[in-house]
Design a protein around this motif. Structure first.
Motif, PDB file in Angstrom:
ATOM      1  N   THR A  58       0.831  -1.208   0.000  1.00 46.81           N
ATOM      2  CA  THR A  58       0.000   0.000   0.000  1.00 46.81           C
ATOM      3  C   THR A  58       0.865   1.258   0.000  1.00 46.81           C
ATOM      4  O   THR A  58       0.616   2.196  -0.767  1.00 46.81           O
ATOM      5  CB  THR A  58      -0.932   0.005   1.226  1.00 46.81           C
ATOM      6  OG1 THR A  58      -1.728  -1.181   1.213  1.00 46.81           O
ATOM      7  CG2 THR A  58      -1.821   1.229   1.229  1.00 46.81           C
ATOM      8  N   LEU A  61       2.441   1.766  -3.448  1.00 46.19           N
ATOM      9  CA  LEU A  61       1.474   2.296  -4.418  1.00 46.19           C
ATOM     10  C   LEU A  61       1.193   3.774  -4.172  1.00 46.19           C
ATOM     11  O   LEU A  61       1.074   4.555  -5.119  1.00 46.19           O
ATOM     12  CB  LEU A  61       0.179   1.484  -4.379  1.00 46.19           C
ATOM     13  CG  LEU A  61       0.297   0.043  -4.872  1.00 46.19           C
ATOM     14  CD1 LEU A  61      -1.002  -0.708  -4.636  1.00 46.19           C
ATOM     15  CD2 LEU A  61       0.695   0.005  -6.339  1.00 46.19           C
ATOM     16  N   SER A  65       2.206   6.878  -6.805  1.00 44.07           N
ATOM     17  CA  SER A  65       1.169   7.765  -7.333  1.00 44.07           C
ATOM     18  C   SER A  65       1.275   9.197  -6.803  1.00 44.07           C
ATOM     19  O   SER A  65       0.547  10.072  -7.253  1.00 44.07           O
ATOM     20  CB  SER A  65      -0.214   7.201  -6.999  1.00 44.07           C
ATOM     21  OG  SER A  65      -0.408   7.185  -5.601  1.00 44.07           O
TER      22      SER A  65
END
Length: 155
Positions: A58, A61, A65
């Protein structure tokens, strides 16, 4: 100024807080999985690794981003001329030649090594030498890592 030092120390303390949080939460995860699955201790620890794995994926990611800087991403800023393109080779050469950097690496390596050793053995020490349950031992050993929240800031 002193406020910059305080801010840096507080940020570093929050960064090292993870050792204490891990010692606090992972025994609880272990006991919950053991109760839910009725498995032995030797089998229960394996699924416990799913929790940090999910957290790492998590975080990766989110990092991928996210924006590089408040003003935007490096590529966009370099194309627009708002940021000068850096020379990584020169920065690496400068870093390798900097004696102060090597002293900091050695000093931090010794300090961080001591902290990691404490985080790794404290819970086992309480379990083996004081016959404490895993959650209680985790709670007590977490105090060493949790003190980073305030100890660095106060010096």
């Amino acid at each position: 100024s002193s406020i910059v030092g305080l801010a840096n120390a507080t940020a570093a303390g929050w960064g090292n807080l993870g050792g204490g949080v891990t010692q606090l939460l992972m025994p609880v995860v272990f006991v919950a999985i053991r109760k839910a699955s009725s498995s032995s201790d030797s089998l229960t620890w394996r699924p416990c690794f799913i929790v940090p794995a999910v957290m790492h994926i998590t975080a990766a990611l989110l990092a991928i981003s996210a924006r590089d800087m408040p003003d935007g991403n490096y590529g966009q800023l370099e194309k627009s001329g708002a940021k000068k393109k850096g020379n990584a080779t020169e920065a690496i050469k400068f870093g390798w030649k900097n004696v102060n950097a090597w002293i900091l690496v050695l000093t931090y390596g010794c300090c961080c090594g001591m902290e990691l050793t404490m985080n790794n053995i404290a819970s086992l020490y309480f379990q083996e030498y004081h016959d404490m349950p895993v959650v209680t031992a985790g709670l007590l050993s977490s105090l060493y890592g949790l003190m980073n929240l305030f100890a660095r800031s106060i010096g």
